[in-house]
Scaffold this active site. Structure first.
Site, PDB file in Angstrom:
ATOM      1  N   GLY A 187      -2.951  -1.975  -7.212  1.00 25.66           N
ATOM      2  CA  GLY A 187      -1.783  -2.843  -7.358  1.00 25.66           C
ATOM      3  C   GLY A 187      -2.040  -3.969  -8.342  1.00 25.66           C
ATOM      4  O   GLY A 187      -3.154  -4.496  -8.427  1.00 25.66           O
TER       5      GLY A 187
ATOM      6  N   HIS B 270       0.836  -1.207   0.000  1.00 31.93           N
ATOM      7  CA  HIS B 270       0.000   0.000   0.000  1.00 31.93           C
ATOM      8  C   HIS B 270       0.874   1.261   0.000  1.00 31.93           C
ATOM      9  O   HIS B 270       0.558   2.247  -0.672  1.00 31.93           O
ATOM     10  CB  HIS B 270      -0.881   0.059   1.252  1.00 31.93           C
ATOM     11  CG  HIS B 270      -1.853  -1.065   1.375  1.00 31.93           C
ATOM     12  ND1 HIS B 270      -1.695  -2.079   2.285  1.00 31.93           N
ATOM     13  CD2 HIS B 270      -2.994  -1.337   0.707  1.00 31.93           C
ATOM     14  CE1 HIS B 270      -2.704  -2.917   2.184  1.00 31.93           C
ATOM     15  NE2 HIS B 270      -3.504  -2.508   1.224  1.00 31.93           N
TER      16      HIS B 270
ATOM     17  N   SER C 133      -2.093  -8.170   3.083  1.00 35.24           N
ATOM     18  CA  SER C 133      -2.514  -7.995   4.482  1.00 35.24           C
ATOM     19  C   SER C 133      -2.739  -9.340   5.148  1.00 35.24           C
ATOM     20  O   SER C 133      -2.701  -9.463   6.368  1.00 35.24           O
ATOM     21  CB  SER C 133      -3.809  -7.185   4.551  1.00 35.24           C
ATOM     22  OG  SER C 133      -3.636  -5.964   3.886  1.00 35.24           O
TER      23      SER C 133
END
Ligand code: PAF
Length: 285
Positions: free
Chosen positions: A147, A37, A186
Site C-alpha cells: 500500500g 488490506h 491497524s
C-alpha cells in the site's frame, strides 16, 4: 484455502502453482486486516491465479520502546476475511521459524531508511526489509502488493528488489481511507473516540496542502508550517515530522519543482499515525 505455518510446505505450494503456469501474488501483512488490506488482496485476486497472504507480526521492526504486545491480533477474523476474499494460501509462521536463534543476517537499504520514519525509529526499516526479503524467498511469487499508505516502506522494498535482483514485481496500491479521510491502519482501533475524531485532521491538512500546491504555492517551508498549524489547531498531537520529499529518493525539497510526496507522522496519545499524499507538478525551467 490452505493455512500453513511451515516454510518448506508453503514454498512448495507457491512452486506448485507456478509450475501449473499460474500467475502468483503475495500480500505481506502483520494481520489485523482491514479494508486497506482487503483492497490489496482484491487487487492480487484480480491480477493473479494464485494468491498468498502472509500474517506475521514481525518483532524485528519494533524498537525497544515500542510495545509489540499492544499490536492488535485478530487471527480468526483475518482467516475468515482471507477465505471470503478467495485467498489460496495464508502463511502464518511462528516467530522462531522466521527468526531462529543465531540469525545473523539483515538486509540494510541505506539512505532511504534513514529519512522520515527511519530517523525516529532506528532499525525499523532494516527489520522490514529483512522480513520482506525472507518472505519473498519463502513465498516466491511473481508479484507482491504493497500500500502507498506506507510510502517509505514501499520505496525501500522497491529499491531492495532492484538492488538484490529479486525476481518479483512490486505493485503499489492506493491508500484506502475512512469516510472522513483518515488513512486506514491497524492502529486506528487503538484510538479513543476523541482521538479518532481528531485524527482526521491529518489527512485534511494533506488534502488542503495538495490543493495549495496545485494552486501555485511551491515553497515547502510555507506549506509545512501551515500543515503544522492546522494539526495543532485540532488538539494535542506530538508531530514527529512534516516533510515534502522527492517521491523516489525521499530527499527533502525546499521548492516543489518535481513529483513530490507530502509526508507526516504524529502521535495522538500513544498511537503513532502516518499519512502521505502525492503531488505532481510540471518541472520548472
Ligand atoms: O506493512 C506491513 O504490514 C509490514 O511492514 C510488512 C510489509 C508486512 C512487513 O512486516
Amino acid at each position: 484455502m490452505l493455512k500453513l505455518t511451515a516454510i518448506e510446505t508453503s514454498r512448495q505450494a507457491v512452486w506448485a502453482a507456478r509450475q501449473k503456469g499460474q500467475q502468483s501474488g503475495l500480500v505481506p501483512t502483520m494481520g489485523a486486516l482491514h479494508e486497506g488490506h482487503y483492497s490489496l488482496i482484491r487487487e492480487a485476486r484480480a491480477r493473479c491465479d494464485f494468491v498468498a497472504v502472509s500474517v506475521f507480526v514481525n518483532p524485528a521492526q519494533f524498537g525497544p520502546n515500542e510495545d509489540i504486545t499492544a499490536y492488535p491480533r485478530t487471527e480468526a477474523a483475518d482467516l475468515a476475511a482471507c477465505e471470503s476474499l478467495g485467498v489460496d494460501l495464508v502463511f502464518v509462521p511462528a516467530v522462531e521459524s522466521i527468526f531462529p536463534p543465531n540469525t545473523l543476517t539483515n538486509v540494510v537499504v541505506s539512505g532511504l531508511t534513514e529519512r522520515l520514519c527511519g530517523l525516529r525509529r532506528p532499525g525499523h526499516f532494516t527489520g522490514v526489509a529483512t522480513v520482506v526479503a525472507k518472505l519473498f524467498h519463502i513465498l516466491p511469487t511473481d508479484v507482491a502488493f504493497f500500500g502507498e499508505k506506507d510510502y517509505q516502506q514501499l520505496q525501500i522494498v522497491k529499491r531492495m528488489v532492484r538492488d538484490l535482483d529479486i525476481p518479483i514485481d512490486i505493485v503499489a496500491c492506493p491508500t484506502i481511507r475512512e469516510p472522513d479521510g483518515l488513512a486506514m491502519s491497524s492502529r486506528n482501533v487503538l484510538l479513543s473516540t476523541d482521538e479518532r475524531q481528531r485524527a482526521a485532521s491529518l489527512s485534511h491538512a494533506l488534502f488542503r496542502t495538495r490543493d495549495r500546491v496545485l494552486g501555485g504555492e511551491r515553497d515547502v517551508a510555507t506549506l509545512t508550517a501551515a500543515i503544522r498549524d492546522e494539526i495543532k489547531a485540532a488538539g494535542p498531537f506530538d508531530v514527529d515530522y512534516v516533510e515534502i520529499v522527492d517521491d523516489q529518493s525521499l530527499e527533502p525539497l525546499t521548492t516543489i519543482d518535481r513529483s513530490a510526496r507530502i509526508c507526516l507522522a504524529a502521535r495522538i496519545g500513544t498511537v503513532h499515525l502516518i499519512d502521505n499524499i502525492g503531488v505532481d507538478v510540471p518541472p520548472t525551467g
